[in-house]
Motif scaffolding. Structure first.
Motif, PDB file in Angstrom:
ATOM      1  N   ASP A   7      12.076  16.090  10.495  1.00 33.69           N
ATOM      2  CA  ASP A   7      11.223  16.230   9.318  1.00 33.69           C
ATOM      3  C   ASP A   7       9.870  15.555   9.541  1.00 33.69           C
ATOM      4  OD1 ASP A   7      13.186  17.621   8.016  1.00 33.69           O
ATOM      5  OD2 ASP A   7      13.901  15.899   6.838  1.00 33.69           O
ATOM      6  N   LEU A   8       9.900  14.393  10.153  1.00 33.57           N
ATOM      7  CA  LEU A   8       8.663  13.664  10.430  1.00 33.57           C
ATOM      8  C   LEU A   8       7.788  14.449  11.405  1.00 33.57           C
ATOM      9  CD1 LEU A   8       6.922  11.102  10.167  1.00 33.57           C
ATOM     10  CD2 LEU A   8       8.207  10.169  12.102  1.00 33.57           C
ATOM     11  N   ASP A   9       8.377  14.977  12.461  1.00 31.89           N
ATOM     12  CA  ASP A   9       7.622  15.767  13.433  1.00 31.89           C
ATOM     13  C   ASP A   9       7.000  16.994  12.774  1.00 31.89           C
ATOM     14  OD1 ASP A   9       8.165  13.991  15.452  1.00 31.89           O
ATOM     15  OD2 ASP A   9       9.901  15.119  16.219  1.00 31.89           O
ATOM     16  N   ALA A  10       7.757  17.654  11.911  1.00 31.34           N
ATOM     17  CA  ALA A  10       7.249  18.836  11.214  1.00 31.34           C
ATOM     18  C   ALA A  10       6.103  18.455  10.278  1.00 31.34           C
ATOM     19  CB  ALA A  10       8.372  19.507  10.424  1.00 31.34           C
ATOM     20  N   PHE A  11       6.253  17.333   9.602  1.00 29.88           N
ATOM     21  CA  PHE A  11       5.209  16.871   8.683  1.00 29.88           C
ATOM     22  C   PHE A  11       3.922  16.530   9.439  1.00 29.88           C
ATOM     23  CE2 PHE A  11       3.212  13.358   6.271  1.00 29.88           C
ATOM     24  CZ  PHE A  11       2.847  14.078   5.139  1.00 29.88           C
ATOM     25  N   VAL A  12       4.052  15.858  10.585  1.00 29.53           N
ATOM     26  CA  VAL A  12       2.879  15.510  11.388  1.00 29.53           C
ATOM     27  C   VAL A  12       2.196  16.766  11.887  1.00 29.53           C
ATOM     28  CG1 VAL A  12       2.153  14.435  13.565  1.00 29.53           C
ATOM     29  CG2 VAL A  12       3.691  13.218  12.036  1.00 29.53           C
ATOM     30  N   THR A  15       0.400  18.419   8.980  1.00 28.83           N
ATOM     31  CA  THR A  15      -0.782  17.644   8.588  1.00 28.83           C
ATOM     32  C   THR A  15      -1.917  17.853   9.581  1.00 28.83           C
ATOM     33  OG1 THR A  15       0.662  15.982   7.592  1.00 28.83           O
ATOM     34  CG2 THR A  15      -1.609  15.334   8.018  1.00 28.83           C
ATOM     35  N   MET A  16      -1.619  17.871  10.867  1.00 29.45           N
ATOM     36  CA  MET A  16      -2.640  18.086  11.892  1.00 29.45           C
ATOM     37  C   MET A  16      -3.253  19.479  11.749  1.00 29.45           C
ATOM     38  SD  MET A  16      -2.949  15.304  13.538  1.00 29.45           S
ATOM     39  CE  MET A  16      -3.793  15.714  15.032  1.00 29.45           C
ATOM     40  N   ALA A  17      -2.434  20.488  11.477  1.00 28.34           N
ATOM     41  CA  ALA A  17      -2.939  21.849  11.299  1.00 28.34           C
ATOM     42  C   ALA A  17      -3.846  21.922  10.078  1.00 28.34           C
ATOM     43  CB  ALA A  17      -1.785  22.832  11.172  1.00 28.34           C
ATOM     44  N   PHE A  18      -3.444  21.252   9.002  1.00 28.48           N
ATOM     45  CA  PHE A  18      -4.269  21.245   7.789  1.00 28.48           C
ATOM     46  C   PHE A  18      -5.596  20.544   8.043  1.00 28.48           C
ATOM     47  CE2 PHE A  18      -5.596  19.067   3.882  1.00 28.48           C
ATOM     48  CZ  PHE A  18      -5.864  20.177   3.103  1.00 28.48           C
ATOM     49  N   ALA A  19      -5.562  19.419   8.753  1.00 26.86           N
ATOM     50  CA  ALA A  19      -6.786  18.666   9.029  1.00 26.86           C
ATOM     51  C   ALA A  19      -7.752  19.488   9.874  1.00 26.86           C
ATOM     52  CB  ALA A  19      -6.443  17.365   9.734  1.00 26.86           C
TER      53      ALA A  19
END
Length: 90
Positions: A7-12, A15-19
């Motif tokens: 879940d953490l890896d997916a969230f990171v 977030t990187m794609a959004f940024a």
């Protein structure tokens, strides 16, 4: 246990794609030219010649006293060594 890691890896990753997708442009203000102010009637500053001379005299007096104290201390130490030297050789 690996559930929260995935879940953490997916969230990171999300977030990187959004940024990367968000682009912000900042308008920076152009610097304004400085106005030149004419200095009329300003005299050279006087830093107190009398006080400065008095400070110099006091500093010099202090140095003389310090040198005298150093000289007296060295003379005393030398006299003590002269007195002790014959006693230690015997």
């Amino acid at each position: 246990m690996s559930d929260w890691k995935s879940d953490l890896d997916a969230f990171v990753t999300e977030t990187m794609a959004f940024a990367k997708s968000v682009k912000i442009e900042v308008d920076r203000p152009q610097p304004q030219p400085k106005e030149v102010v004419e200095r009329i009637g300003l005299n050279q500053l006087d830093y107190g010649g009398k006080e400065r001379d008095e400070i110099k005299k006091r500093v010099e007096s202090f140095r003389v006293h310090q040198e005298r104290f150093i000289r007296e201390r060295e003379d005393y130490a030398a006299s003590m060594l002269r007195r002790i030297n014959p006693v230690t050789k015997a």
